[in-house]
Design a protein around this motif. Sequence first.
Motif, short mmCIF file in Angstrom:
data_model
loop_
_atom_site.label_atom_id
_atom_site.label_comp_id
_atom_site.label_asym_id
_atom_site.label_seq_id
_atom_site.Cartn_x
_atom_site.Cartn_y
_atom_site.Cartn_z
N LEU A 115 10.09 -10.79 -10.27
CA LEU A 115 10.87 -11.22 -8.74
C LEU A 115 11.29 -12.12 -8.73
O LEU A 115 12.08 -12.37 -8.12
CB LEU A 115 9.59 -11.65 -7.89
N ARG A 116 11.45 -13.19 -9.32
CA ARG A 116 11.95 -14.79 -9.24
C ARG A 116 13.74 -13.82 -10.10
O ARG A 116 15.02 -14.77 -9.24
CB ARG A 116 11.84 -15.77 -9.72
N CYS A 117 13.61 -13.17 -11.13
CA CYS A 117 14.62 -13.05 -11.74
C CYS A 117 15.61 -12.28 -10.56
O CYS A 117 16.95 -13.00 -10.59
CB CYS A 117 14.78 -11.84 -13.20
N LEU A 118 15.46 -11.51 -10.15
CA LEU A 118 16.16 -10.47 -9.26
C LEU A 118 16.55 -11.01 -8.71
O LEU A 118 17.38 -11.22 -7.79
CB LEU A 118 14.95 -9.28 -8.60
N ASN A 119 15.81 -11.93 -8.20
CA ASN A 119 16.10 -12.68 -6.48
C ASN A 119 17.41 -13.84 -7.29
O ASN A 119 18.16 -13.60 -5.76
CB ASN A 119 14.99 -13.70 -5.56
N ALA A 120 17.30 -14.17 -7.79
CA ALA A 120 18.31 -15.02 -8.64
C ALA A 120 19.52 -14.35 -8.49
O ALA A 120 20.66 -14.81 -8.38
CB ALA A 120 17.84 -15.82 -9.95
N LEU A 121 19.77 -13.09 -9.13
CA LEU A 121 20.56 -12.37 -9.39
C LEU A 121 20.85 -11.38 -7.73
O LEU A 121 21.73 -10.21 -8.37
CB LEU A 121 19.90 -10.64 -10.73
N GLY A 122 20.59 -11.44 -7.10
CA GLY A 122 20.67 -10.89 -5.43
C GLY A 122 19.91 -9.75 -5.40
O GLY A 122 20.58 -9.01 -4.10
N TYR A 123 19.08 -9.19 -5.88
CA TYR A 123 18.34 -8.23 -5.86
C TYR A 123 16.64 -9.01 -5.01
O TYR A 123 15.73 -8.86 -5.42
CB TYR A 123 17.99 -7.63 -6.98
N ARG A 124 16.73 -8.78 -3.44
CA ARG A 124 15.50 -9.69 -3.01
C ARG A 124 15.15 -8.50 -2.40
O ARG A 124 15.10 -7.91 -0.90
CB ARG A 124 15.46 -10.61 -1.98
N PRO A 125 13.12 -8.04 -2.57
CA PRO A 125 12.50 -7.09 -1.64
C PRO A 125 12.47 -8.04 -0.66
O PRO A 125 12.05 -9.05 -0.56
CB PRO A 125 11.79 -6.39 -2.70
N SER A 126 12.80 -6.57 0.37
CA SER A 126 12.19 -6.88 2.25
C SER A 126 10.61 -7.35 1.72
O SER A 126 9.85 -5.21 1.84
CB SER A 126 12.66 -6.06 2.70
N VAL A 127 9.75 -8.04 2.25
CA VAL A 127 8.09 -8.34 2.00
C VAL A 127 7.90 -8.54 4.03
O VAL A 127 6.73 -8.99 3.57
CB VAL A 127 7.75 -8.48 1.29
N THR A 128 9.07 -8.53 5.28
CA THR A 128 8.01 -9.52 5.85
C THR A 128 7.99 -8.40 6.60
O THR A 128 7.73 -8.60 7.90
CB THR A 128 9.05 -10.60 6.38
N GLU A 129 9.22 -7.81 6.38
CA GLU A 129 9.76 -6.55 7.60
C GLU A 129 10.01 -5.17 6.80
O GLU A 129 10.45 -5.11 5.84
CB GLU A 129 11.02 -6.91 8.69
N CYS A 130 9.94 -3.85 7.78
CA CYS A 130 10.15 -2.95 6.92
C CYS A 130 11.49 -2.64 6.37
O CYS A 130 13.38 -3.39 7.22
CB CYS A 130 9.64 -1.83 8.15
N ALA A 131 12.11 -2.52 5.66
CA ALA A 131 13.11 -2.35 4.39
C ALA A 131 14.44 -1.31 5.67
O ALA A 131 15.86 -1.90 5.71
CB ALA A 131 13.53 -1.98 3.44
N ILE A 132 14.03 -0.09 6.79
CA ILE A 132 14.46 0.53 6.64
C ILE A 132 14.83 0.63 8.27
O ILE A 132 16.29 0.01 9.30
CB ILE A 132 13.76 1.55 7.16
N CYS A 133 13.51 -0.16 9.32
CA CYS A 133 13.76 0.03 10.22
C CYS A 133 13.46 -1.36 11.22
O CYS A 133 14.21 -2.00 12.16
CB CYS A 133 13.16 0.05 11.13
N GLY A 134 13.41 -2.55 10.71
CA GLY A 134 13.09 -4.09 10.88
C GLY A 134 11.71 -4.39 11.29
O GLY A 134 11.58 -5.23 11.72
N MET A 135 10.96 -3.01 11.34
CA MET A 135 9.52 -3.79 12.53
C MET A 135 8.71 -4.86 11.25
O MET A 135 9.38 -4.86 9.74
CB MET A 135 8.76 -2.69 12.48
N ASP A 136 8.13 -5.44 11.72
CA ASP A 136 7.21 -7.15 11.67
C ASP A 136 6.35 -6.35 10.62
O ASP A 136 4.86 -5.87 11.82
CB ASP A 136 7.25 -7.95 12.14
N ILE A 137 6.11 -6.50 9.70
CA ILE A 137 4.96 -5.67 8.57
C ILE A 137 3.55 -6.84 9.10
O ILE A 137 2.73 -6.23 7.55
CB ILE A 137 5.40 -5.13 7.76
N ARG A 138 4.09 -8.46 8.51
CA ARG A 138 3.41 -9.08 8.54
C ARG A 138 1.71 -9.50 8.52
O ARG A 138 0.93 -10.20 8.13
CB ARG A 138 3.86 -10.54 8.56
#
Length: 243
Positions: free
Chosen positions: A138-161
């Motif tokens: 996870l942290r490697c991908l983030n350092a390379l510029g690939y951060r998964p969406s985990v607080t909102e929907c990656a498609i519509c932006g809905m808050d999913i927390r």
Amino acid sequence: MPSIKLNGIVTRYADYKENDRILTLFTREQGLVSCASRGCRRAKSPLIGASELFVCGEFVLFKAGDKHTLDSAEISERFYPLREDIAKFAAASYMLSLINAGAEETANIKLYSLLRYSLAYTAYSQVDAADMAICFALRCLNALGYRPSVTECAICGMDIRSRKSAFFSADHGGALCPGCARAVGAKEISALSLEAIRRMLLLKDEDISRVALPKSVQAELKEAVNGFAEYSLERKFKAMECL
């Protein structure tokens, strides 16, 4: 020929000719660097100790054109326990595979620091090797510029927390709301797993040994995080299957 000193970690090697090896170093100063370690496979070669996976230290290279040759090395750490436990070895090998697939020939000090801490904790602490592999990925991908969406929907932006469960799709950027998940056929993931991702991304490198995932979360994240890594880096990573 000019010489350069690089602080690095051996992330890959390939035997070459009768006694040589081609090494890949992930260095603090220049990112990925390839070099020839000539004669290192001879019994009394002074370079054999520095031509093994996971070895960390200061490498002195001669440069001729665009080619490098290892002249000497001062080893600071060998991470021996990684070679004595199959789970530790698989986790560390997975880390190196991600580095080899994603890093470039340019300095990434944040990623270099992460790799050193991750190898050290995997080798010497009591942290679960699979937990460390997941956290590193996870942290490697983030350092390379690939951060998964985990607080909102990656498609519509809905808050999913606030949701008890959500969905995860590697090829759509991370977590999805139920509506978007149905449209793309994403797999369900627990809210606890998403919270674990959020927390692992926020940790300092020196604190990653605190990661302790419940087995159900570990199982979900092995699939989700590795899938995200394979999609982002366009590479298959088999080492995770050994964990």
